[in-house]
Motif scaffolding. Structure first.
Motif, PDB file in Angstrom:
ATOM      1  N   LYS A  56       0.814  -1.269  -0.026  1.00 35.20           N
ATOM      2  CA  LYS A  56       0.006  -0.219   0.073  1.00 35.20           C
ATOM      3  C   LYS A  56       0.968   1.245   0.026  1.00 35.20           C
ATOM      4  O   LYS A  56       0.766   1.976  -0.797  1.00 35.20           O
ATOM      5  N   MET A  57       1.810   1.263   0.869  1.00 38.95           N
ATOM      6  CA  MET A  57       2.480   2.559   1.064  1.00 38.95           C
ATOM      7  C   MET A  57       3.570   2.682  -0.136  1.00 38.95           C
ATOM      8  O   MET A  57       4.021   3.759  -0.560  1.00 38.95           O
ATOM      9  N   THR A 103       2.971   1.549  -3.164  1.00 39.66           N
ATOM     10  CA  THR A 103       2.361   1.942  -4.206  1.00 39.66           C
ATOM     11  C   THR A 103       2.239   3.773  -4.266  1.00 39.66           C
ATOM     12  O   THR A 103       2.348   4.530  -5.221  1.00 39.66           O
ATOM     13  N   LYS A 104       1.761   3.987  -2.907  1.00 40.01           N
ATOM     14  CA  LYS A 104       1.627   5.470  -2.796  1.00 40.01           C
ATOM     15  C   LYS A 104       2.567   6.225  -3.225  1.00 40.01           C
ATOM     16  O   LYS A 104       2.591   7.344  -3.869  1.00 40.01           O
ATOM     17  N   THR A 105       3.830   5.809  -2.471  1.00 37.12           N
ATOM     18  CA  THR A 105       5.123   6.630  -2.604  1.00 37.12           C
ATOM     19  C   THR A 105       5.496   6.738  -4.066  1.00 37.12           C
ATOM     20  O   THR A 105       5.749   7.692  -4.448  1.00 37.12           O
ATOM     21  N   ASN A 114      -1.168   2.421  -9.303  1.00 36.56           N
ATOM     22  CA  ASN A 114      -2.164   1.898  -8.312  1.00 36.56           C
ATOM     23  C   ASN A 114      -2.170   0.441  -7.843  1.00 36.56           C
ATOM     24  O   ASN A 114      -1.636  -0.241  -8.236  1.00 36.56           O
ATOM     25  N   THR A 129      -4.163   8.037  -9.420  1.00 39.63           N
ATOM     26  CA  THR A 129      -3.073   7.414  -9.273  1.00 39.63           C
ATOM     27  C   THR A 129      -2.775   7.313  -7.670  1.00 39.63           C
ATOM     28  O   THR A 129      -3.350   8.312  -6.846  1.00 39.63           O
ATOM     29  N   GLY A 130      -2.086   6.316  -7.121  1.00 43.07           N
ATOM     30  CA  GLY A 130      -1.830   6.145  -5.755  1.00 43.07           C
ATOM     31  C   GLY A 130      -3.075   5.733  -5.023  1.00 43.07           C
ATOM     32  O   GLY A 130      -2.945   5.633  -3.904  1.00 43.07           O
ATOM     33  N   VAL A 131      -4.014   5.006  -5.461  1.00 41.68           N
ATOM     34  CA  VAL A 131      -5.129   4.556  -4.798  1.00 41.68           C
ATOM     35  C   VAL A 131      -5.075   3.121  -4.737  1.00 41.68           C
ATOM     36  O   VAL A 131      -4.257   2.429  -5.486  1.00 41.68           O
ATOM     37  N   THR A 132      -5.875   2.564  -3.532  1.00 47.57           N
ATOM     38  CA  THR A 132      -6.168   1.098  -3.800  1.00 47.57           C
ATOM     39  C   THR A 132      -7.625   1.030  -3.900  1.00 47.57           C
ATOM     40  O   THR A 132      -8.499   1.635  -3.254  1.00 47.57           O
TER      41      THR A 132
END
Ligand code: NAD
Length: 261
Positions: free
Chosen positions: A166-167, A169-171, A184, A240-243
């Motif tokens: 998760k982190m 992906t966001k990073t 994502n 972008t950056g979501v789950t």
């Protein structure tokens, strides 16, 4: 169908069964060219490749361990050698080991982390290098889980890996946003795939899992694949950056369903 996906080139890790096969088949329907990775099940991967071609796409199968740099490099090479490019990289391969944490061996911890978390790093790094080198606005999709959010006793290595995904992906979504690269994650809930075969064969465990899903049923791999196709397509161009949770509401705190608490 997403018109813009036609002829795009995708790598899908862990494509010999379950969700990875469903994504391959869906990408075939989108008339994409797909590198289907497998670790040990060549037969399953070949069946998935045949389905991609029947659906109107192109496919090659490649054996590779996603926990290694060589493995990920081989997947990129297959995409470029066979289809001339890379547009979408799906880090789907994963596994889980059940054990009370105080009994979990370091070896088993490392196995889960190396595939579910390090594999996602290595696949993303391989794709990002290609996108950078070719100035491509590429797309990365990481298979997370509802367990990036919901703790899962006796599966701490899996939950730790997915929380990490998760982190991560966001990073990297933030790090490469200015390059036009979108990253994502998908967070499936309880999906009917081989990873759950033993559990779902036991009626009590099956019913117990269903009871944790507000929509009152187990999900289908095709329902996860539909999310992957949308995230890969330009229809999600500002995302972008979501789950994207595809979980029948499992992350909605179903224990509160009837107004308890
Ligand atoms: P699955 O066991 O059916 O498929 C997993 C795939 O990963 C297999 O093809 C396997 O060979 C591959 N794989 C495992 N280790 C590998 C390695 N080292 N190198 C290359 N490939 C490897 O499971 P699935 O349900 O299809 O799971 C796919 C992904 O979805 C996983 O990341 C899993 O954690 C995630 N997920 C699944 C569910 C679910 O309910 N099925 C829920 C949440 C998340």
């Amino acid at each position: 169908m997403y018109e813009d996906l036609k002829n795009r080139v995708a790598v899908i890790t862990g494509g010999s069964k379950g969700i990875g096969t469903a994504i391959s088949e869906r990408f075939g329907k989108e008339h994409m060219s797909v590198v289907i990775n497998y670790n040990s099940d060549a037969k399953g991967a070949q069946e998935a490749a045949d389905k991609v071609e029947q659906n109107g796409g192109k496919a090659v199968i490649v054996q590779a361990n996603v926990a290694t740099e060589e493995g990920n490099n081989a997947l990129l090479k297959a995409a470029v050698d066979n289809f001339g490019d890379l547009d979408v990289w799906v880090n789907n391969a994963g596994m889980e080991i059940k054990s009370p944490t105080h009994e979990l061996s370091l070896e088993d911890w490392n196995r889960v982390i190396s595939i579910d978390q390090t594999g996602v790093f290595l696949g993303s790094k391989t794709a990002l290098n290609y996108f950078k080198e070719h100035g491509k606005k590429g797309n990365i999709i990481n298979m997370s889980s509802v367990h990036e959010q919901i703790p899962w006793p006796t599966f701490s290595s899996y939950a730790a890996a997915k929380g990490g995904v998760k982190m991560f992906t966001k990073t990297i979504a933030m790090e490469y946003a200015k390059d036009g690269v979108r990253v994502n994650a998908i967070g499936p809930g309880a999906i009917n795939t081989p990873i759950n075969a033993k559990k779902f064969a036991d009626k009590e465990q099956y019913d117990q899992t269903v009871s944790m899903v507000p929509m009152d049923r187990i999900g289908k791999p095709e329902e996860v694949a539909a999310g992957a196709a949308w995230l890969a397509s330009d229809e999600s161009s500002y995302v972008t950056g979501v789950t994207l949770f595809i979980d029948g509401g499992m992350t909605l705190y179903p224990a509160f369903m009837n107004g308890q608490g």
